[in-house]
Write a protein that holds these residues in place. Structure first.
Motif, short mmCIF file in Angstrom:
data_model
loop_
_atom_site.label_atom_id
_atom_site.label_comp_id
_atom_site.label_asym_id
_atom_site.label_seq_id
_atom_site.Cartn_x
_atom_site.Cartn_y
_atom_site.Cartn_z
N LYS A 114 14.47 -24.60 11.47
CA LYS A 114 15.40 -24.06 12.32
C LYS A 114 16.26 -25.00 13.41
N ARG A 115 16.12 -26.45 14.18
CA ARG A 115 16.32 -26.87 15.26
C ARG A 115 17.76 -27.32 14.17
N VAL A 116 17.45 -27.16 13.23
CA VAL A 116 18.38 -27.99 11.84
C VAL A 116 20.16 -27.09 12.17
N LEU A 117 19.39 -25.78 11.37
CA LEU A 117 20.24 -24.88 11.87
C LEU A 117 20.82 -23.98 12.99
N ASP A 137 19.09 -37.00 6.82
CA ASP A 137 18.58 -35.92 6.40
C ASP A 137 18.81 -34.77 7.59
N LYS A 138 19.59 -34.67 7.94
CA LYS A 138 20.03 -32.82 8.83
C LYS A 138 20.59 -32.53 7.87
N ASN A 175 30.26 -23.59 16.64
CA ASN A 175 30.78 -22.47 17.88
C ASN A 175 31.99 -23.44 18.64
N GLU A 176 31.36 -24.64 18.62
CA GLU A 176 32.59 -25.50 19.56
C GLU A 176 34.56 -25.87 19.26
N ASP A 182 21.69 -26.69 15.22
CA ASP A 182 22.38 -27.45 15.89
C ASP A 182 23.69 -27.18 15.17
N PHE A 183 23.29 -26.70 13.66
CA PHE A 183 24.47 -26.93 12.56
C PHE A 183 25.18 -25.82 13.75
#
Length: 78
Positions: free
Chosen positions: A66-69, A21-22, A77-78, A71-72
């Protein structure tokens, strides 16, 4: 008088999203050119699953996109 449909808390609603879904929300928000570049690097079966999920999803609220973006971006950046 009919009751208004109950909505889930946004945190709960986001937690219930699957990875597929994400991914579908992300790909839909990127637009056709970036999506095409990403699809080129995916297996055919995965592309089909993702496109099917994109077709199934209704319009996502802006907070969810916005939340999906976010998190992506964090994952990059990890």
């Amino acid at each position: 008088m009919a009751e208004a449909p109950k909505t889930l808390d946004p945190e709960v609603e986001f937690a219930l999203l699957s990875g597929l879904d994400k991914s579908a929300i992300l790909m839909s928000s990127l637009g056709p050119s970036p999506a095409k570049l990403i699809f080129k690097h995916m297996k055919d079966n995965d592309v089909k699953r993702l496109i099917n999920q994109m077709a199934i999803l209704t319009r996502s609220p802006i907070w969810m996109v916005k939340r999906v973006l976010e998190d992506f971006y964090s994952a990059l950046n990890e």
